[in-house]
Design an enzyme around this catalytic site. Sequence first.
Site, PDB file in Angstrom:
ATOM      1  N   LYS A   1       0.820  -1.172  -0.015  1.00  0.00           N
ATOM      2  CA  LYS A   1      -0.131   0.146   0.009  1.00  0.00           C
ATOM      3  C   LYS A   1       0.928   1.380  -0.013  1.00  0.00           C
ATOM      4  O   LYS A   1       0.429   2.368  -0.668  1.00  0.00           O
ATOM      5  CB  LYS A   1      -0.846   0.003   1.464  1.00  0.00           C
ATOM      6  CG  LYS A   1      -1.936  -1.153   1.320  1.00  0.00           C
ATOM      7  CD  LYS A   1      -3.300  -0.758   1.012  1.00  0.00           C
ATOM      8  CE  LYS A   1      -4.093  -2.004   0.650  1.00  0.00           C
ATOM      9  NZ  LYS A   1      -4.319  -2.964   1.604  1.00  0.00           N
TER      10      LYS A   1
ATOM     11  N   GLU B   1      -2.524   7.280   7.599  1.00  0.00           N
ATOM     12  CA  GLU B   1      -3.041   8.366   6.707  1.00  0.00           C
ATOM     13  C   GLU B   1      -4.107   9.165   7.378  1.00  0.00           C
ATOM     14  O   GLU B   1      -4.751   8.456   8.311  1.00  0.00           O
ATOM     15  CB  GLU B   1      -3.429   7.687   5.211  1.00  0.00           C
ATOM     16  CG  GLU B   1      -4.393   6.654   5.293  1.00  0.00           C
ATOM     17  CD  GLU B   1      -4.431   6.192   3.827  1.00  0.00           C
ATOM     18  OE1 GLU B   1      -3.474   6.119   2.927  1.00  0.00           O
ATOM     19  OE2 GLU B   1      -5.607   5.502   3.624  1.00  0.00           O
TER      20      GLU B   1
ATOM     21  N   ARG C   1      -7.253  -7.394  -9.332  1.00  0.00           N
ATOM     22  CA  ARG C   1      -8.185  -8.658  -9.494  1.00  0.00           C
ATOM     23  C   ARG C   1      -9.747  -8.178  -9.893  1.00  0.00           C
ATOM     24  O   ARG C   1      -9.952  -6.975  -9.878  1.00  0.00           O
ATOM     25  CB  ARG C   1      -8.143  -9.490  -8.368  1.00  0.00           C
ATOM     26  CG  ARG C   1      -8.816  -8.260  -7.161  1.00  0.00           C
ATOM     27  CD  ARG C   1      -9.103  -9.136  -5.853  1.00  0.00           C
ATOM     28  NE  ARG C   1      -9.108  -8.512  -4.789  1.00  0.00           N
ATOM     29  CZ  ARG C   1     -10.065  -7.714  -4.144  1.00  0.00           C
ATOM     30  NH1 ARG C   1     -11.297  -7.635  -5.078  1.00  0.00           N
ATOM     31  NH2 ARG C   1     -10.040  -7.151  -3.135  1.00  0.00           N
TER      32      ARG C   1
END
Lengths: 76, 448
Positions: B116, B200, B293
């Site tokens: 990430k 974050e 995906r």
Amino acid sequence: MRGVSVAEEIRAEMVANVWKVVVAQGDSVESGDTLVILESMKMEIPVMSESDGTVAALHVSEGDVVQEGDIIAVIE
Amino acid sequence: MFESVLVANRGEIARRVIRTVQRMGLRAIAVHSDVDANMPFVRDADEAMEIGGAAPAQSYRDVDAILEAARRSRAEAVHPGYGFLAENADFARRVQAAGLVWIGPSPDSIAEMGDKINARNLMAAAGVPVSPGTEAPVEDAAAAERAAADIGFPLMVKASAGGGGMGMSVVTDPATLAAEFDRIQAFAARMFGDPGVLLERFFPRVRHVEVQILGLSDGRVVALGERDCSVQRRNQKVAEESPSPGVTPELRQRMLAAAVQAGQAIGYRNAGTVECLADVESGDFVFLEMNTRLQVEHPVTETLLGLDLVEQQLLIAADEPVTFDPEQLTPTGHALELRINAEDPQRFLPGPGAITTWVEPTGDGVRVDSGYAKGTTVSTHYDSLMAKLIVHGIDRDQALDRARGAVAAFQVAGPKCNLPFFAELLDNPEFVSGAYDTGIVARMREPR
């Protein structure tokens, strides 16, 4: 019932595996403290004490499978 | 074109992939655990191979067992579905090394976006907006407290290797940051084998809006519209719709352009999803993560565009052109997906069990992708998704109306089931108005 010690039975709300046992017999706990963490269907479900007291009995070990309604712990 | 596809998954997504494989005239091979022997996806397949025990590590996550099944069944391609090994770059590499076609993005793209922190940095460099946050894994709680001073509260503590809503926690009170950081770090190490954690900024009143992208065999990256996934419990989606009722045409245009930019930046091929958070009032959005995906909620896009996304995946993997002209795509009406889970409708706790009643709704604009049937059992080994109910209407009102009828007609008994939650959601004024955000389910469950 004020002032009288009442045993509180903590039961499993679903079929699950016992992933982690956080407390030991004899530990003092507060309402909202995590007692054990269950794992079911890719989810972790903390089982919490609903009252202040002492862990009088602990009926599960890590790796156990519990059924809905099984007693996990008793808080006095 | 390859002539056979092994589906390395189970439940509704295995069944859904098998359906397209067979419609294209190809041979569908299922692999399954011992407890799944009687599941519909096993019966639907042209060939099925038992590969191990119920625990995912012994079957659906066992790379050697799956590759051995592919060899014995002479499969020529592998579709991973979602979850399990779908975003495992090593699995994708081993499929390719075995001489099989991998139906998905390149292993390098999977690895780049699976981390990430790396993904955020790559997207920022490509000009895609990202939220304020750490640019490298945060070492320990003390470092987290220093970083938090710059980012501000509330903030999200998030496992770098996490996904599916697991390994993340919102911290509002600075005093609890250290403890939450330690908890997520330990969880990440145990669950994902990677203790990397990032921080974050957390935006409390936002919509979760994602863009479906497709990297074509000729190198073009196209955006196939957005899906609003703001109806979530425990950071996991339970209902998705498109078009998003909270996204203006102007914001949509900017988000789609950013998603194409994101895909181009990493030379993306095949189906992927760029997840964003959108602050509807300000019209700002930030990149959240990219899923390399097919998504659970892909039927929303299929319904709106009249496309089969699995078919496009197979064609791209075979280096062939897709079935549509990207310049001529026109979304029609409104689509909504509800995830029918084996969980209680109040607290959303899982409730597995043997299915004694299973009646799926039918009717105009109603599609059901189900993984279970009467006589099958929802076990504790797998996630709680039993089926997806997808409805289509000429507009949002008609879609919601059809959804109400379909939810009422859907009968499930045995396991716990969240159908009553959807009946409630479809009559909830905030949801019906369209002006909702990711806090809607929590508000529905606030004590009155």
